[in-house]
Design an enzyme around this catalytic site. Sequence first.
Site, PDB file in Angstrom:
ATOM      1  N   ASP A 109       1.352  -1.224  -0.165  1.00 28.66           N
ATOM      2  CA  ASP A 109      -0.349  -0.183   0.380  1.00 28.66           C
ATOM      3  C   ASP A 109       0.620   0.709  -0.352  1.00 28.66           C
ATOM      4  O   ASP A 109       1.515   1.820   0.694  1.00 28.66           O
ATOM      5  CB  ASP A 109      -0.770  -0.030   0.966  1.00 28.66           C
ATOM      6  CG  ASP A 109      -2.559   1.177   1.188  1.00 28.66           C
ATOM      7  OD1 ASP A 109      -2.438   0.476  -0.083  1.00 28.66           O
ATOM      8  OD2 ASP A 109      -2.189   1.803   1.920  1.00 28.66           O
ATOM      9  N   HIS A 168      -3.801  13.936   1.545  1.00 30.04           N
ATOM     10  CA  HIS A 168      -4.044  12.362   2.116  1.00 30.04           C
ATOM     11  C   HIS A 168      -2.595  12.886   3.504  1.00 30.04           C
ATOM     12  O   HIS A 168      -2.578  12.804   4.640  1.00 30.04           O
ATOM     13  CB  HIS A 168      -3.720  11.575   1.824  1.00 30.04           C
ATOM     14  CG  HIS A 168      -4.185  10.057   2.467  1.00 30.04           C
ATOM     15  ND1 HIS A 168      -5.200  10.457   3.601  1.00 30.04           N
ATOM     16  CD2 HIS A 168      -3.574   9.391   2.781  1.00 30.04           C
ATOM     17  CE1 HIS A 168      -4.490   9.353   4.646  1.00 30.04           C
ATOM     18  NE2 HIS A 168      -3.657   8.518   4.266  1.00 30.04           N
ATOM     19  N   GLU A 217      -8.848   4.097  -2.002  1.00 28.20           N
ATOM     20  CA  GLU A 217      -7.868   3.644  -3.305  1.00 28.20           C
ATOM     21  C   GLU A 217      -8.394   3.248  -4.121  1.00 28.20           C
ATOM     22  O   GLU A 217      -9.422   2.331  -4.633  1.00 28.20           O
ATOM     23  CB  GLU A 217      -6.687   3.092  -1.829  1.00 28.20           C
ATOM     24  CG  GLU A 217      -6.309   3.569  -0.977  1.00 28.20           C
ATOM     25  CD  GLU A 217      -5.318   2.582  -0.162  1.00 28.20           C
ATOM     26  OE1 GLU A 217      -4.352   2.097  -0.911  1.00 28.20           O
ATOM     27  OE2 GLU A 217      -4.920   3.261   1.327  1.00 28.20           O
ATOM     28  N   GLN A 276      -4.022   2.447  15.157  1.00 26.93           N
ATOM     29  CA  GLN A 276      -3.074   2.218  13.711  1.00 26.93           C
ATOM     30  C   GLN A 276      -2.012   3.530  14.851  1.00 26.93           C
ATOM     31  O   GLN A 276      -0.236   3.304  15.130  1.00 26.93           O
ATOM     32  CB  GLN A 276      -3.286   2.964  12.801  1.00 26.93           C
ATOM     33  CG  GLN A 276      -2.399   3.411  12.445  1.00 26.93           C
ATOM     34  CD  GLN A 276      -3.055   4.549  10.961  1.00 26.93           C
ATOM     35  OE1 GLN A 276      -4.453   4.463  10.750  1.00 26.93           O
ATOM     36  NE2 GLN A 276      -2.431   4.792   9.718  1.00 26.93           N
ATOM     37  N   TYR A 293       2.386   2.648  15.385  1.00 28.97           N
ATOM     38  CA  TYR A 293       2.830   3.046  13.963  1.00 28.97           C
ATOM     39  C   TYR A 293       4.409   3.247  13.987  1.00 28.97           C
ATOM     40  O   TYR A 293       5.055   3.054  13.273  1.00 28.97           O
ATOM     41  CB  TYR A 293       2.380   3.652  13.241  1.00 28.97           C
ATOM     42  CG  TYR A 293       2.319   5.240  13.344  1.00 28.97           C
ATOM     43  CD1 TYR A 293       1.652   6.266  14.333  1.00 28.97           C
ATOM     44  CD2 TYR A 293       2.914   6.000  12.578  1.00 28.97           C
ATOM     45  CE1 TYR A 293       1.795   7.154  14.301  1.00 28.97           C
ATOM     46  CE2 TYR A 293       3.054   7.567  12.266  1.00 28.97           C
ATOM     47  CZ  TYR A 293       2.511   7.882  13.054  1.00 28.97           C
ATOM     48  OH  TYR A 293       2.740   9.024  13.509  1.00 28.97           O
ATOM     49  N   THR A 298      -4.382   6.545  -0.012  1.00 23.10           N
ATOM     50  CA  THR A 298      -5.768   7.185   0.351  1.00 23.10           C
ATOM     51  C   THR A 298      -5.453   8.330  -1.008  1.00 23.10           C
ATOM     52  O   THR A 298      -4.966   9.242  -0.751  1.00 23.10           O
ATOM     53  CB  THR A 298      -6.412   7.716   1.178  1.00 23.10           C
ATOM     54  OG1 THR A 298      -5.756   6.629   2.567  1.00 23.10           O
ATOM     55  CG2 THR A 298      -7.459   8.390   1.600  1.00 23.10           C
TER      56      THR A 298
END
Length: 407
Positions: free
Chosen positions: A120, A127, A195, A234, A238, A343
């Site tokens: 991804d 974004h 997406e 997340q 992350y 995104t």
Amino acid sequence: MDIVEGSDFSIHNIPFGIFSNGKGGEKRMASAYGDEVIDLAFLWEQGLFDDFKFDRRIFVNDYLNDFIGLGKAVTSGVRKAIIDFLKTPEHALWQRRDDFMWKMAEVELHLPVSIGDYTDFYSSEAHATNVGKMFRDEANALLPNWKHMPVAYHGRASTIFVSGTNFKRPKGQIKPHGVETPYFSPTRRLDFELEMAAVIGKDSEWQKPVDANEAGDYIFGYALFNDWSARDIQHWEYVPLGPFLGKNFFSSMSPWIVTCEALEPFKVKANVQDPPPLDYLQEDNRFLYDINLKVYFQTREGQKKLISTSNYKNIYWSIGQQIAHHTINGCQLRIGDVLASGTISGEDVGSFGSLLEITWGGKNPIMFEDGSTRTFVEDGDTIIFEGVAGAGKAKIGFGKLINTVLG
Ligand code: MN
């Protein structure tokens, strides 16, 4: 062979997918035309593709990978043969229409490719800037590497499902701002990410980078993609290695792969990049696709609202650059791999591709006509993506990508 004007699946589209119709339940290769599915396995059995000397396993198959692996000359040839057949109403096979044309609403559509690896990207500047502002620092939202390379993470292929699959709200570790210690809880910030997915159509060689100008040879086609995200999980996990359990519980893609050939007329020239990227990321003709994208939010009470209108061209790094970057270290891409765009947000709030951005971290709720509000996705809610290039009889659509969150 006329279809309803405005259908996603005009004669200019002719995507590929996998369906079953309950007759024995075997999965078969299909295309879409109007509101119907074309059983390509039946047409092969009747000799429509005899020029190509196919095995039955190409058409009666759980996935498109074997077909895709035959190469673009063959897959384009089959697509052309289908188009020619649709333009020939006097063809004898049309006497048997009921044996190979099925109402799409009455069959089951399956995940079209066996996905070995999923990457991804993070290629929309708006974004990345919005998320940077909320997760980090308003003044330094875009990290220093962002304009020098198409940033990405490796996702989880095993939890990518086809449109129509519903899923349970994930649980995980959460530590909201101002709370001392983390706790275990269902996510309170369940979100979508709008997406596009590129499906790899040709293996690249290990230790042989793909030239950005030749990247098109490595893509079979595109689908809509939803990178479902649990923002609270997340946010806590992350740093320093990026997304993990906040992402890999569920992702979804639309059932039809729209070919590069069908999308050729919708290429648009991309802007010159500043700063100029390194040589290996330079393309002679850098292009993006003009594909209109819409997101609808349908609440469990049945209120439905259009909450975002974006476009695939709202990305900074092209698919050619993404592939060149992905392989520059020798990493191998394989048939069926999915490279998602990241995104796709535009500049204004009406074009943001996630609830995190639309509600600005939950500060600005979405209002529905019945007075209900949402900041993130609640149990029983449904998110619907649509994607369309062109209009009228030449329109090329991707169908819908729909998922409902279960309690
Ligand atoms: Mn994503």
